[in-house]
Design a protein around this motif. Structure first.
Motif, PDB file in Angstrom:
ATOM      1  N   VAL A 110      52.359 -91.677  63.322  1.00 30.85           N
ATOM      2  CA  VAL A 110      51.898 -90.323  63.603  1.00 30.85           C
ATOM      3  C   VAL A 110      51.008 -90.323  64.832  1.00 30.85           C
ATOM      4  CG1 VAL A 110      50.433 -88.439  62.754  1.00 30.85           C
ATOM      5  CG2 VAL A 110      51.968 -89.600  61.177  1.00 30.85           C
ATOM      6  N   LYS A 111      51.197 -89.336  65.677  1.00 32.41           N
ATOM      7  CA  LYS A 111      50.216 -89.064  66.728  1.00 32.41           C
ATOM      8  C   LYS A 111      49.920 -87.580  66.742  1.00 32.41           C
ATOM      9  CE  LYS A 111      50.777 -93.027  69.707  1.00 32.41           C
ATOM     10  NZ  LYS A 111      51.314 -93.575  70.967  1.00 32.41           N
ATOM     11  N   LYS A 112      48.724 -87.284  67.198  1.00 32.89           N
ATOM     12  CA  LYS A 112      48.279 -85.891  67.186  1.00 32.89           C
ATOM     13  C   LYS A 112      47.410 -85.679  68.403  1.00 32.89           C
ATOM     14  CE  LYS A 112      44.763 -83.490  64.698  1.00 32.89           C
ATOM     15  NZ  LYS A 112      44.254 -82.409  64.882  1.00 32.89           N
ATOM     16  N   SER A 113      47.588 -84.555  69.045  1.00 34.06           N
ATOM     17  CA  SER A 113      46.803 -84.328  70.253  1.00 34.06           C
ATOM     18  C   SER A 113      46.422 -82.873  70.376  1.00 34.06           C
ATOM     19  CB  SER A 113      47.615 -84.741  71.480  1.00 34.06           C
ATOM     20  OG  SER A 113      46.816 -84.646  72.621  1.00 34.06           O
ATOM     21  N   GLU A 114      45.174 -82.669  70.797  1.00 26.53           N
ATOM     22  CA  GLU A 114      44.758 -81.289  70.998  1.00 26.53           C
ATOM     23  C   GLU A 114      43.735 -81.287  72.108  1.00 26.53           C
ATOM     24  OE1 GLU A 114      43.788 -81.943  67.303  1.00 26.53           O
ATOM     25  OE2 GLU A 114      41.742 -82.591  67.678  1.00 26.53           O
ATOM     26  N   VAL A 115      43.503 -80.118  72.636  1.00 25.15           N
ATOM     27  CA  VAL A 115      42.408 -79.999  73.577  1.00 25.15           C
ATOM     28  C   VAL A 115      41.366 -79.118  72.929  1.00 25.15           C
ATOM     29  CG1 VAL A 115      41.673 -79.078  75.781  1.00 25.15           C
ATOM     30  CG2 VAL A 115      43.737 -80.456  75.619  1.00 25.15           C
ATOM     31  N   HIS A 116      40.179 -79.681  72.751  1.00 21.30           N
ATOM     32  CA  HIS A 116      39.094 -78.871  72.206  1.00 21.30           C
ATOM     33  C   HIS A 116      37.941 -78.907  73.185  1.00 21.30           C
ATOM     34  CE1 HIS A 116      37.558 -82.751  70.497  1.00 21.30           C
ATOM     35  NE2 HIS A 116      38.837 -82.969  70.318  1.00 21.30           N
ATOM     36  N   GLY A 117      36.830 -78.360  72.786  1.00 20.52           N
ATOM     37  CA  GLY A 117      35.688 -78.338  73.691  1.00 20.52           C
ATOM     38  C   GLY A 117      35.270 -76.911  73.954  1.00 20.52           C
ATOM     39  N   MET A 118      36.215 -76.070  74.287  1.00 25.64           N
ATOM     40  CA  MET A 118      35.873 -74.687  74.597  1.00 25.64           C
ATOM     41  C   MET A 118      36.337 -73.728  73.498  1.00 25.64           C
ATOM     42  SD  MET A 118      34.930 -74.379  78.106  1.00 25.64           S
ATOM     43  CE  MET A 118      35.310 -75.063  79.686  1.00 25.64           C
ATOM     44  N   SER A 119      36.964 -74.264  72.446  1.00 28.61           N
ATOM     45  CA  SER A 119      37.587 -73.374  71.465  1.00 28.61           C
ATOM     46  C   SER A 119      36.564 -72.497  70.754  1.00 28.61           C
ATOM     47  CB  SER A 119      38.369 -74.182  70.444  1.00 28.61           C
ATOM     48  OG  SER A 119      37.548 -75.147  69.859  1.00 28.61           O
ATOM     49  N   GLN A 120      35.332 -73.030  70.631  1.00 34.02           N
ATOM     50  CA  GLN A 120      34.314 -72.256  69.958  1.00 34.02           C
ATOM     51  C   GLN A 120      34.019 -70.966  70.713  1.00 34.02           C
ATOM     52  OE1 GLN A 120      30.868 -74.754  69.485  1.00 34.02           O
ATOM     53  NE2 GLN A 120      31.213 -74.637  67.293  1.00 34.02           N
ATOM     54  N   ARG A 121      34.317 -70.981  72.006  1.00 30.50           N
ATOM     55  CA  ARG A 121      33.991 -69.830  72.830  1.00 30.50           C
ATOM     56  C   ARG A 121      35.199 -68.917  73.012  1.00 30.50           C
ATOM     57  NH1 ARG A 121      31.677 -74.257  73.760  1.00 30.50           N
ATOM     58  NH2 ARG A 121      29.429 -74.367  73.682  1.00 30.50           N
ATOM     59  N   GLY A 122      36.026 -68.788  71.974  1.00 33.09           N
ATOM     60  CA  GLY A 122      37.073 -67.766  71.988  1.00 33.09           C
ATOM     61  C   GLY A 122      38.349 -68.176  72.681  1.00 33.09           C
ATOM     62  N   GLY A 123      38.476 -69.447  73.021  1.00 35.09           N
ATOM     63  CA  GLY A 123      39.659 -69.895  73.753  1.00 35.09           C
ATOM     64  C   GLY A 123      40.862 -70.104  72.853  1.00 35.09           C
ATOM     65  N   ALA A 124      42.020 -70.277  73.497  1.00 34.50           N
ATOM     66  CA  ALA A 124      43.239 -70.616  72.769  1.00 34.50           C
ATOM     67  C   ALA A 124      43.171 -72.091  72.375  1.00 34.50           C
ATOM     68  CB  ALA A 124      44.441 -70.362  73.664  1.00 34.50           C
ATOM     69  N   VAL A 125      43.692 -72.414  71.202  1.00 37.07           N
ATOM     70  CA  VAL A 125      43.698 -73.797  70.735  1.00 37.07           C
ATOM     71  C   VAL A 125      45.132 -74.181  70.395  1.00 37.07           C
ATOM     72  CG1 VAL A 125      42.690 -75.442  69.117  1.00 37.07           C
ATOM     73  CG2 VAL A 125      41.533 -73.289  69.547  1.00 37.07           C
ATOM     74  N   THR A 126      45.559 -75.333  70.910  1.00 32.11           N
ATOM     75  CA  THR A 126      46.863 -75.826  70.478  1.00 32.11           C
ATOM     76  C   THR A 126      46.702 -77.253  69.994  1.00 32.11           C
ATOM     77  OG1 THR A 126      47.376 -76.632  72.679  1.00 32.11           O
ATOM     78  CG2 THR A 126      48.254 -74.471  72.090  1.00 32.11           C
ATOM     79  N   SER A 127      47.552 -77.627  69.064  1.00 35.67           N
ATOM     80  CA  SER A 127      47.527 -78.992  68.564  1.00 35.67           C
ATOM     81  C   SER A 127      48.962 -79.466  68.367  1.00 35.67           C
ATOM     82  CB  SER A 127      46.753 -79.025  67.241  1.00 35.67           C
ATOM     83  OG  SER A 127      46.587 -80.355  66.833  1.00 35.67           O
ATOM     84  N   HIS A 128      49.222 -80.651  68.880  1.00 37.00           N
ATOM     85  CA  HIS A 128      50.549 -81.239  68.763  1.00 37.00           C
ATOM     86  C   HIS A 128      50.511 -82.327  67.704  1.00 37.00           C
ATOM     87  CE1 HIS A 128      51.944 -80.055  73.032  1.00 37.00           C
ATOM     88  NE2 HIS A 128      50.763 -79.508  72.866  1.00 37.00           N
ATOM     89  N   VAL A 129      51.501 -82.367  66.834  1.00 29.48           N
ATOM     90  CA  VAL A 129      51.609 -83.457  65.863  1.00 29.48           C
ATOM     91  C   VAL A 129      53.028 -84.001  65.932  1.00 29.48           C
ATOM     92  CG1 VAL A 129      51.400 -84.149  63.441  1.00 29.48           C
ATOM     93  CG2 VAL A 129      49.959 -82.313  64.320  1.00 29.48           C
ATOM     94  N   ARG A 130      53.135 -85.323  65.973  1.00 31.43           N
ATOM     95  CA  ARG A 130      54.473 -85.934  66.003  1.00 31.43           C
ATOM     96  C   ARG A 130      54.597 -86.977  64.902  1.00 31.43           C
ATOM     97  NH1 ARG A 130      56.452 -88.028  71.544  1.00 31.43           N
ATOM     98  NH2 ARG A 130      58.425 -87.540  70.532  1.00 31.43           N
ATOM     99  N   TRP A 131      55.696 -86.907  64.157  1.00 30.82           N
ATOM    100  CA  TRP A 131      56.044 -87.930  63.170  1.00 30.82           C
ATOM    101  C   TRP A 131      57.275 -88.666  63.688  1.00 30.82           C
ATOM    102  CZ3 TRP A 131      56.663 -84.881  57.879  1.00 30.82           C
ATOM    103  CH2 TRP A 131      55.470 -84.222  57.566  1.00 30.82           C
ATOM    104  N   GLY A 132      57.328 -89.977  63.435  1.00 28.12           N
ATOM    105  CA  GLY A 132      58.537 -90.710  63.826  1.00 28.12           C
ATOM    106  C   GLY A 132      58.438 -92.175  63.461  1.00 28.12           C
ATOM    107  N   GLY A 133      59.440 -92.937  63.870  1.00 27.82           N
ATOM    108  CA  GLY A 133      59.437 -94.372  63.614  1.00 27.82           C
ATOM    109  C   GLY A 133      58.420 -95.076  64.493  1.00 27.82           C
ATOM    110  N   ARG A 134      58.531 -94.868  65.802  1.00 29.61           N
ATOM    111  CA  ARG A 134      57.479 -95.292  66.720  1.00 29.61           C
ATOM    112  C   ARG A 134      57.262 -94.130  67.668  1.00 29.61           C
ATOM    113  NH1 ARG A 134      57.616 -99.613  71.829  1.00 29.61           N
ATOM    114  NH2 ARG A 134      55.855 -98.617  72.830  1.00 29.61           N
ATOM    115  N   VAL A 135      56.100 -93.503  67.577  1.00 30.13           N
ATOM    116  CA  VAL A 135      55.817 -92.340  68.417  1.00 30.13           C
ATOM    117  C   VAL A 135      55.129 -92.820  69.686  1.00 30.13           C
ATOM    118  CG1 VAL A 135      54.592 -90.146  68.570  1.00 30.13           C
ATOM    119  CG2 VAL A 135      55.565 -90.860  66.385  1.00 30.13           C
TER     120      VAL A 135
END
Ligand SMILES: Cc1ncc(C[n+]2csc(CCOP(=O)(O)OP(=O)(O)O)c2C)c(N)n1
Lengths: 600, 196
Positions: free
Chosen positions: B34-59
């Motif tokens: 599993v790998k997961k990635s997001e950009v945070h830091g400014m989300s508290q201030r009303g920004g858009a938040v996205t998060s990617h999650v990947r499942w696989g054999g070798r990600v």
């Protein structure tokens, strides 16, 4: 059974420090590096602190390493600019116990003022650099960096990027190493960098780099993974991961040791493949250094020089250059113009009062780095310059000396004031440059997630220490014109700024601008009285995220009335102050008990 | 080995990161890399938040590639439209019927897109679209905060996975006092056919 956990790169770096026997860790917060020390602080075996700035953090770590304990300093990329003086002398003095400097670059400027490529610092300061490409490597490389540091008597930089620091992947946890303290031995020839001694250290450094070059050839983090011979990819960090997906059949040379580079290994790899392709974010660092070795390599003729990479960026470039057949998937959609969601000052933020008044006064605003940098955004539009931490005060002085038309003020946060604001203020006093510095003191380092600082007195461990009083500091430095006000009282604040500016002396206004994450406002949510609101838009212009357009229209002017979201409003009252029609009702006073002044 | 790319998108305060942590944990629980990635830091201030999650054999990449997302969990209508290009042709979109208005539509001339436009555009890309009354369902259960469990319930059904692993992870990840409410929300999302 080994324990596995999903950790972010930053969590893994903290774990790595603990496992590798680090005993002292210092940092100044900065995205994307901040969480490293926040996680380190949970390990009682490690002394850890927020330092006043990155240079101080690195000096603290260097001192601890001299004294004989493994040490770590962490910072964002621009933090290393601030700490670079210390990096350069530490390269000459070397260490005693191991020293690792974790440096987090920010390609794509997720939260930075530039996207410099700090791999250059390794070459520039003549120190080794490692770069992980996932959390497991991030954890291991802290230990590896410390071993290298001790073996070669050098600071070691461990570089990450935002992607590696913030992405999560699976990590195998290990145990903590306990190491005997290495006793400190007085040795001025090594630790005192006066010219005569330093001159003799320089050849030592050059000799060390040669040995490190030889080491790089067998470093286990430089890995060859042979596949097809058509393409040979050289990459590190997240670029390696993207390239793995985009070039599933190519051969790879993954350089986990970024500097110095393994000449023989690269030459051998290059000789086996038809085309040597470097996939690297930002500068052509590998590419140029490979070319200097006399080896043909392609890189920036294919991949972009700016911005963060992603799988689609790598695929698109590779496809355009004919390296792969499969084109990227691009949906053609007519979405129309989508409203953005830029970061905004929080509802109730005290900085909003400051910029509301400054805009009204029509002064030139030399602002600085922090939440208050958002004062530049619409609808406040109230800043003229922002450069780097501490630049506000020096630039304000320069604009004064450059005979700027009309008055100007410097605006600087409390954390930034202690980070880099005191020397330019001393300079303004010394040279008697007549302008006003406004310290917006919200008692926290807001932008990076509410860490403590000398003004708040709250430590990394959330203990309360004596605060460093900004008023005493500036008076002690010799400022006579000092005004201390609460920005929430708009008239008081406006009055203070006017007087300070009029004094025509180096003046300081200390504006208490409470952060809503630290201290709550005394009132509950405010409300719009629908009958009284005529949709004049005055309250829209403060840019408060709790104020909306209502679906109810004002019939006379045919424009929407205002509405306050009761869940988002925290009761600051700025909208009440600016409403010309008294169409806003104050929130009720909170019970004393629900008023919080909490430690963030 | 189950291989899947997930994208979650919302607005600061909607619990995007917690929801994606749950999806990542479930992947680990069923034995995927599993790998997961997001950009945070400014989300508290009303920004858009996205998060990617990947499942696989070798990600490898921690980011999903544009045009390769199997399951897009959109917690907000505008954000759904913003990130729709990430979905692979014929992919699945779980769309929460909720609008959070950006401040630029208040002080400026920006227009929030109408629901029909959002849905029609999404349908041009996705093979399956679920329009989910997550917030309303959560409010009816007594707490708007469990809206994400409604979405996760619907996701588990779409993926044809039994509920056990999901509930086990949710139980650990949400505050103890809200476990039962989240369980109810999960099943409310799971048992209804939201397809449009
Ligand atoms: C050299 C450097 N170090 C760290 C940062 C990250 N950073 C951005 S703003 C900020 C601190 C702001 O704190 P303060 O001045 O108190 O203002 P606030 O955000 O609380 O309004 C930090 C540490 C940076 N941009 N540059």
């Amino acid at each position: 059974m080994t324990k596995k956990q999903l950790l972010s790169g930053n969590e893994a770096l903290a774990r790595g420090a603990w496992e590798a026997g680090v005993e002292v860790a210092a940092a100044y917060p900065g995205t994307p590096s901040t969480e490293i020390l926040e996680n380190v602080s949970r390990y009682p075996e490690i002394y850890s602190e927020w330092s006043a700035n990155e240079k101080v953090a690195l000096d603290v770590a260097i001192g601890a390493a001299y004294a004989g304990k493994r040490a770590m300093a962490t910072m964002k990329h621009v933090g290393l600019n601030v700490a670079s003086e210390s990096l350069f002398y530490a390269s000459y003095t070397g260490v005693n116990a191991g020293l690792v400097i974790v440096n987090a670059d920010d390609p794509g400027l997720h939260s930075s003022q530039n996207e410099q490529d700090n791999r250059h610092y390794a070459k520039f300061a003549k120190v080794p650099m490692l770069e992980p490409s996932d959390s497991q490597e991030a954890k291991e490389m802290v230990g590896a960096a410390l071993e290298l540091s001790e073996q070669f008597d050098t600071p070691v930089i461990l570089r990450t990027t935002t992607r590696t620091s913030h992405a999560k992947s699976i990590v195998e946890l290990g145990e903590r190493k306990t190491l005997p303290k290495r006793p400190y031995e007085k040795n001025p020839q090594k630790y005192v960098m006066i010219p005569g001694f330093a001159k003799r250290r320089h050849p030592v450094v050059e000799e060390r780099m040669k040995k490190l070059e030889a080491y790089a050839e067998t470093c286990p983090y430089n890995k060859v993974e042979m596949g097809g011979l058509e393409l040979g990819i050289v990459a590190t960090g997240p670029s390696y991961q993207y390239a793995r997906d985009v070039f599933p059949t190519a051969s790879f040379l993954k350089l986990g040791m970024v500097w110095p580079m393994p000449k023989k290994l690269i030459a051998e790899f290059a000789s086996k493949v038809k085309r040597l392709i470097v996939v690297e974010e930002l500068d052509p660092f590998f590419e140029e250094n490979i070319r200097i070795m006399g080896i043909q390599a392609e890189g920036k003729s294919i991949f972009p020089l700016v911005d963060e990479f992603s799988p689609e960026v790598v695929r698109k470039s590779a496809h355009a250059a004919g390296l792969i057949d499969a084109p990227p998937i691009e949906h053609q959609l007519d979405k129309g113009a989508l409203p953005m969601r830029p970061p905004v000052l929080c509802a109730g933020c005290g900085h909003r009062d400051v910029f509301w008044v400054l805009r009204k006064l029509k002064v030139t605003v030399n602002s600085d780095i922090g939440c208050y940098a958002l004062g530049v955004m619409p609808p406040l539009n109230a800043s003229d310059t922002i450069g780097c931490m501490g630049a506000s005060i020096g630039v304000a002085a320069g604009m004064r000396r450059g005979d700027l038309e009309g008055p100007n003020v410097a605006v600087i946060g409390d954390s930034t004031f202690f980070h880099a604001g005191m020397p330019p203020l001393a300079n303004a006093i010394y040279n008697q440059t007549p302008f006003t510095t406004i310290v917006v003191d919200n008692r926290t380092t807001g932008m990076t997630g509410h860490q403590g600082n000398p003004s708040s007195g709250m430590t990394l461990h959330h203990d309360m220490h004596p605060t460093v009083d900004i008023e005493k500091v500036v008076r002690g430095m010799g400022v006579d014109e000092v005004y201390k006000v609460e920005s929430r009282d708009l008239d008081d604040f406006e009055d203070a700024v006017k007087k300070a500016v009029k004094s025509n002396k180096p003046a300081v206004v200390i504006a208490y601008t409470p952060c809503v994450f630290v201290t709550s406002h005394p009132r509950e949510a405010y409300t719009i009285v629908e009958e009284d609101c005529n949709g004049c838009t005055m309250c829209f212009r403060i840019g408060c995220p709790a104020i909306y357009k209502s679906t109810v229209m004002d019939d006379k002017h045919n424009r929407p009335k205002a509405l306050i979201d009761p869940l988002a409003c925290v009761g600051c009252g700025l909208c009440f102050d600016v409403c010309a029609r008294q169409a806003i009702l104050e929130g009720v006073l909170k019970q004393e008990a629900t008023l919080t002044t909490h430690v963030a | 080995m189950i291989t899947a790319n997930f994208l979650l998108a919302g607005v600061g305060g909607q619990g995007t990161l917690l929801a994606s942590d749950i999806v990542a944990d479930i992947g680990m629980r069923v034995g995927a890399d599993v790998k997961k990635s997001e950009v945070h830091g400014m989300s508290q201030r009303g920004g858009a938040v996205t998060s990617h999650v990947r499942w696989g054999g070798r990600v490898s990449s921690p980011l999903c590639e544009k045009g390769a997302v199997d399951y897009f969990i959109a917690q907000e209508m505008l954000e759904a439209l913003r990130w729709i290009e990430f979905v692979k042709p014929g992919g699945t979109v779980l769309l929460s019927r909720q609008q959070i208005v950006p401040t630029s539509t208040v002080y400026g001339a920006d227009q929030y897109p109408v629901d029909d436009h959002v849905v029609a555009t999404i349908k041009k890309v996705a093979g399956t679209v679920l329009l989910i009354d997550a917030k309303k369902t959560a409010e009816e259960l007594g707490n708007a905060r469990v809206a994400n469990s409604v979405l996760l319930g619907a996701l588990s059904a779409q993926m044809g996975m039994p509920p056990d692993d999901w509930l086990a992870v949710i139980t650990v990840r949400v505050p103890q006092r809200h476990v039962e409410l989240n369980r109810q929300a999960f099943f409310a999302g799971r048992e209804k056919d939201w397809r449009i």
